[in-house]
Motif scaffolding. Structure first.
Motif, PDB file in Angstrom:
ATOM      1  N   UNK A  42      16.620  51.457  42.552  1.00 51.46           N
ATOM      2  CA  UNK A  42      17.390  52.056  43.646  1.00 51.46           C
ATOM      3  C   UNK A  42      18.825  51.541  43.677  1.00 51.46           C
ATOM      4  N   UNK A  43      18.998  50.242  43.520  1.00 50.85           N
ATOM      5  CA  UNK A  43      20.352  49.686  43.519  1.00 50.85           C
ATOM      6  C   UNK A  43      21.156  50.232  42.352  1.00 50.85           C
ATOM      7  N   UNK A  47      24.554  52.347  42.841  1.00 53.44           N
ATOM      8  CA  UNK A  47      25.833  51.831  42.359  1.00 53.44           C
ATOM      9  C   UNK A  47      26.410  52.609  41.191  1.00 53.44           C
ATOM     10  N   UNK A  48      25.535  53.027  40.251  1.00 54.53           N
ATOM     11  CA  UNK A  48      26.042  53.633  39.013  1.00 54.53           C
ATOM     12  C   UNK A  48      25.785  55.134  38.904  1.00 54.53           C
ATOM     13  N   UNK A  49      24.914  55.660  39.770  1.00 50.65           N
ATOM     14  CA  UNK A  49      24.556  57.071  39.699  1.00 50.65           C
ATOM     15  C   UNK A  49      23.406  57.350  38.751  1.00 50.65           C
ATOM     16  N   UNK A  58      16.134  59.526  48.966  1.00 49.29           N
ATOM     17  CA  UNK A  58      17.198  58.569  49.233  1.00 49.29           C
ATOM     18  C   UNK A  58      18.565  59.156  48.890  1.00 49.29           C
ATOM     19  N   UNK A  59      18.600  59.979  47.841  1.00 51.44           N
ATOM     20  CA  UNK A  59      19.854  60.570  47.373  1.00 51.44           C
ATOM     21  C   UNK A  59      19.763  62.093  47.393  1.00 51.44           C
ATOM     22  N   UNK A 113      20.472  44.389  50.579  1.00 49.62           N
ATOM     23  CA  UNK A 113      19.096  44.340  51.051  1.00 49.62           C
ATOM     24  C   UNK A 113      18.582  45.762  51.174  1.00 49.62           C
ATOM     25  N   UNK A 114      17.452  46.038  50.530  1.00 53.07           N
ATOM     26  CA  UNK A 114      16.804  47.339  50.603  1.00 53.07           C
ATOM     27  C   UNK A 114      15.462  47.159  51.304  1.00 53.07           C
ATOM     28  N   UNK A 115      15.205  47.992  52.303  1.00 48.42           N
ATOM     29  CA  UNK A 115      13.993  47.867  53.111  1.00 48.42           C
ATOM     30  C   UNK A 115      12.980  48.948  52.733  1.00 48.42           C
ATOM     31  N   UNK A 116      11.709  48.567  52.751  1.00 45.81           N
ATOM     32  CA  UNK A 116      10.605  49.460  52.419  1.00 45.81           C
ATOM     33  C   UNK A 116       9.541  49.363  53.505  1.00 45.81           C
TER      34      UNK A 116
END
Length: 136
Positions: A42-43, A47-49, A58-59, A113-116
């Motif tokens: 996800x990160x 960040x990079x696509x 999410x996107x 921080x990514x939450x699940x």
């Protein structure tokens, strides 16, 4: 002890150890592995696509010409941990990363921080037991 800024990939192990020492593991190993892989993906996608299509919730509409903020060639995750976030059905993946933005500025020690949230007590038909939450 954390490495000095600018140490590069050489210092990543020290950052990982500091995170693990400061925040002891509290998830089943299988959940932790899945959450770390998902958090990293996800990160990287954010960040990079690269890989945004894997996360349409999410996107949404990610194919509409949004230029990535960071180069895939100059992006790395320095350290990551997955831990409970207050309740058994919530987790946070804490990531420390480095990247070079479109303007050419390279920065290490960025934090995300990514939450699940757990969808069900167990995975159904191979699907994920955890779903990413919107970033606030």
């Amino acid at each position: 002890m954390l490495p000095p800024r600018g140490e590069g990939a050489v210092g990543d192990r020290a950052i990982q150890q500091a995170l693990e020492t400061a925040w002891p593991a509290d998830l089943p190993a299988g959940d932790e592995r899945w959450l770390l892989a998902a958090g990293r993906a996800l990160l990287r996608a954010d960040a990079t696509g690269t890989g945004r299509g894997k996360w349409p919730e999410v996107f949404p509409g990610s194919g509409r010409g949004l230029a990535p903020a960071f180069s895939t060639a100059r992006f790395r995750i320095q350290a990551a941990i997955a831990r409970r976030d207050g309740r058994p059905d919530r987790t946070v993946v804490h990531l420390v990363w480095a990247g070079t933005d479109r303007g050419g500025t390279h920065t290490e020690g960025r934090i995300t921080d990514l939450h699940f949230t757990r969808t069900t007590p167990t995975r159904k038909k191979g699907g994920p037991a955890w779903i990413p939450q919107p970033r606030t």
